[in-house]
Design a protein around this motif. Structure first.
Motif, short mmCIF file in Angstrom:
data_model
loop_
_atom_site.label_atom_id
_atom_site.label_comp_id
_atom_site.label_asym_id
_atom_site.label_seq_id
_atom_site.Cartn_x
_atom_site.Cartn_y
_atom_site.Cartn_z
N LEU A 480 -3.53 -5.39 4.94
CA LEU A 480 -4.02 -4.01 5.00
C LEU A 480 -4.34 -3.48 3.62
O LEU A 480 -5.35 -2.79 3.41
N TYR A 481 -3.48 -3.81 2.66
CA TYR A 481 -3.69 -3.37 1.29
C TYR A 481 -4.92 -4.05 0.67
O TYR A 481 -5.77 -3.39 0.05
N MET A 482 -5.02 -5.37 0.86
CA MET A 482 -6.13 -6.13 0.27
C MET A 482 -7.48 -5.72 0.86
O MET A 482 -8.50 -5.70 0.17
N LEU A 483 -7.49 -5.39 2.15
CA LEU A 483 -8.75 -5.02 2.82
C LEU A 483 -9.06 -3.53 2.70
O LEU A 483 -10.06 -3.05 3.24
N GLY A 484 -8.18 -2.79 2.02
CA GLY A 484 -8.41 -1.37 1.83
C GLY A 484 -8.20 -0.53 3.07
O GLY A 484 -8.73 0.58 3.18
N LEU A 485 -7.40 -1.04 4.01
CA LEU A 485 -7.15 -0.30 5.25
C LEU A 485 -5.97 0.66 5.15
O LEU A 485 -5.83 1.56 5.97
N ALA A 486 -5.11 0.46 4.17
CA ALA A 486 -3.94 1.32 4.01
C ALA A 486 -3.53 1.38 2.55
O ALA A 486 -3.58 0.37 1.84
N ASP A 487 -3.16 2.57 2.12
CA ASP A 487 -2.62 2.77 0.77
C ASP A 487 -1.10 2.72 0.87
O ASP A 487 -0.45 3.71 1.21
N LEU A 488 -0.53 1.53 0.60
CA LEU A 488 0.90 1.33 0.81
C LEU A 488 1.74 2.24 -0.07
O LEU A 488 2.79 2.73 0.35
N ALA A 489 1.29 2.46 -1.31
CA ALA A 489 2.05 3.32 -2.21
C ALA A 489 2.16 4.74 -1.65
O ALA A 489 3.21 5.38 -1.70
N ARG A 490 1.04 5.22 -1.07
CA ARG A 490 1.04 6.56 -0.50
C ARG A 490 1.95 6.62 0.73
O ARG A 490 2.68 7.61 0.94
N ILE A 491 1.91 5.56 1.56
CA ILE A 491 2.75 5.52 2.75
C ILE A 491 4.24 5.54 2.37
O ILE A 491 5.04 6.28 2.94
N VAL A 492 4.62 4.72 1.37
CA VAL A 492 6.01 4.68 0.91
C VAL A 492 6.44 6.03 0.36
O VAL A 492 7.54 6.51 0.63
N ALA A 493 5.53 6.68 -0.39
CA ALA A 493 5.85 7.99 -0.97
C ALA A 493 6.09 9.02 0.14
O ALA A 493 7.02 9.83 0.06
N ARG A 494 5.26 8.97 1.20
CA ARG A 494 5.43 9.93 2.29
C ARG A 494 6.73 9.67 3.05
O ARG A 494 7.41 10.61 3.47
N LEU A 495 7.06 8.39 3.25
CA LEU A 495 8.31 8.06 3.91
C LEU A 495 9.51 8.54 3.11
O LEU A 495 10.46 9.09 3.67
N ARG A 496 9.45 8.33 1.80
CA ARG A 496 10.55 8.81 0.93
C ARG A 496 10.68 10.32 1.02
O ARG A 496 11.78 10.86 1.06
N SER A 497 9.55 11.00 1.05
CA SER A 497 9.56 12.46 1.12
C SER A 497 10.22 12.93 2.41
O SER A 497 11.06 13.84 2.41
#
Length: 501
Positions: A480-497
């Motif tokens: 997902l990250y390599m194909l540009g389908l998901a921004d993993l860093a943003r997802i992790v940040a939102r989960l932490r929040s």
């Protein structure tokens, strides 16, 4: 989530004690009847009509009038359901000949099915009444007990299987009495919660007041819509009873696993999309409605397609680890895995129906999905008849999957003709890349499975399966990250929040 986990434990006990055979088949058919009526009259259609009407009366006319309406509705429902239950008890042998014609070939299975169905049938009265009381609690914004009471079905069911079985002719009788006992417990807990909330619900004598008539009128479209789905499930059961003994059981346990992603993703998508679409369309913002529809399609496929790949590759190990114990042999688990693969093929379509239907409902069109559903019912029945002999227990699941894709095609075609569904180029591109990522992930997991031997020990098998699932999830996340389908860093940040809150 607790209900899903306890339900899985209950199913594991059913599999371990009864296996896949005549005993399990008879019990599953006995439970199908009250469960069908519960879904028809108790949950979706009734709640969708009752809760808004009850809330409106409560807001505009106050607590006394709302309580009278709820008590009157409960009185009408109980009279109708008790009448239906008495008819069912009296004519159960004839009913079983219709919904389980294959049982007639084996007298013992038919006799057992009739006995178990008579034990479970009162559950429909109890659980439908419980649905009304839960609707009252939700209307009063008392959500905890309304949600928690449904755990009682699995808790009481587990207790009945474990503790009551030694005192019964067999485990099937214990499980059947557990179904009805759980209805008593659920209704009791909900009535107690209403009493605690100062909202006692002693039923009033049934009368078709103008408000009750309005409630019935609002229920009818939902009953027809949900009835089509329930008839489809009943057709699958009828066909399965005509197949070799154990086919009903093999299909049941496969469907339980398939329902995990379907129940979570499909229900969540449909529930959240309808109010969003309604709000945008009410404001005349058709562009925002189209964008919301596209985002829903994108999101559910992003989560559903890898589930399909995982179930196709790991169906055997999943069924062996979860159910391959006691009377449910590894051979039974592998046969059930075949049915699971057939169900999993249709998983994207089953979920997409939940996403596309709100596009009609939000525009005030409740008829078109029902008409399409009736056509799909006939199509599914024909497929069942065509596939039952050559494919045995795989035939009905495969027929359901093919029919679901046909359903999606019809819904999408009509929405597109009405200019209510327009997939953007970006959405099409993301769906294509999601299919590629899911396929690659499935291939990697399959290769890993070929290189690492499936162990014989239960705990080692559980670790093996968990490792495969984690490996698949990791591969999919990277893709997902390599194909540009998901921004993993943003997802992790939102989960932490969210977790920090």
């Amino acid at each position: 989530m607790l209900s899903r986990i306890l339900g899985l434990v209950r199913d594991q006990l059913l599999a371990a004690f009864m296996g896949a055979g005549a005993l399990q088949d008879a019990y599953q058919v006995a439970f199908r009847l009250p469960n069908m009526f519960r879904r028809l009259f108790g949950e979706g259609a009734f709640n969708a009509a009752f809760v808004p009407l009850f809330s409106s009366v409560l807001t505009k006319e106050g607590v006394p009038e709302a309580r009278n309406f709820a008590r009157r509705a409960l009185g009408v429902m109980l009279v109708w359901l008790v009448f239906l239950c008495v008819l069912g008890e009296v004519f159960m042998p004839q009913v079983l000949r219709i919904i389980a014609p294959g049982f007639m070939q084996h007298g013992d299975r038919y006799t057992l099915g009739v006995s178990l169905s008579r034990i479970t049938f009162p559950y429909l009265v109890l659980i439908c009444a419980a649905a009304l009381v839960a609707g009252v609690l939700n209307g009063l914004h008392k959500f905890s007990m309304a949600a928690a009471a449904y755990l009682a079905f699995n808790v009481v069911g587990i207790a009945a299987i474990v503790f009551a079985a030694p005192f019964m002719p067999n485990v099937a009788y214990a499980a059947a009495w557990g179904v009805t006992a759980s209805g008593v417990v659920q209704l009791g807990l909900l009535l107690w919660a209403c009493h605690r909330a100062g909202f006692g619900l002693m039923p009033l004598p049934p009368r078709l007041t103008p408000r009750i008539k309005l409630l019935v009128r609002r229920m009818v479209p939902g009953l027809i819509g949900s009835g089509v789905g329930q008839i489809n499930l009943t057709i699958d059961t009828i066909i399965a009873t005509l197949l070799p003994s154990g086919s009903v059981s093999l299909m049941y346990f496969a469907d339980r696993i398939n329902q995990l992603p379907l129940g979570v993703l499909g229900a969540a998508a449909g529930t959240t999309l309808l109010p969003v679409l309604t709000r945008h369309l009410a404001a005349g913002d058709h562009v925002a409605a189209r964008d919301a529809q596209n985002r829903s399609i994108d999101y559910v496929l992003l989560l559903t397609l890898p589930a399909v790949a995982g179930l196709m590759v790991l169906a055997g190990p999943i069924m062996i680890v979860l159910f391959g114990h006691g009377a449910f042999t590894e051979h039974d688990a592998l046969l059930s895995a075949q049915a699971l693969r057939a169900y999993a093929l249709g998983l994207p379509a089953f979920v997409m129906v939940k996403v596309l239907s709100p596009a009609f409902f939000a525009r005030g069109d409740t008829r078109t999905p029902v008409y399409i559903g009736i056509g799909i019912l006939v199509f599914n029945f024909g497929l069942n008849l065509a596939l039952m002999k050559p494919l045995l227990h795989v035939g009905p699941p495969l027929a359901s999957s093919i029919a679901a894709f046909f359903n999606v095609a019809c819904l999408a075609f009509i929405l597109h003709r009405r200019k209510s569904l327009e997939l953007e180029g970006q959405t099409k591109r993301r769906i294509g890349l999601t299919i590629v990522a899911s396929g690659i992930m499935g291939g990697v997991v399959w290769l890993l499975g070929q290189g690492v031997v499936f162990p014989h020990n239960f705990w080692a098998r559980s670790v093996w399966l968990g490792g495969m699932v984690m490996a698949g999830a990791g591969v999919y996340a990277v893709l997902l990250y390599m194909l540009g389908l998901a921004d993993l860093a943003r997802i992790v940040a939102r989960l932490r929040s969210k977790l920090s809150r």
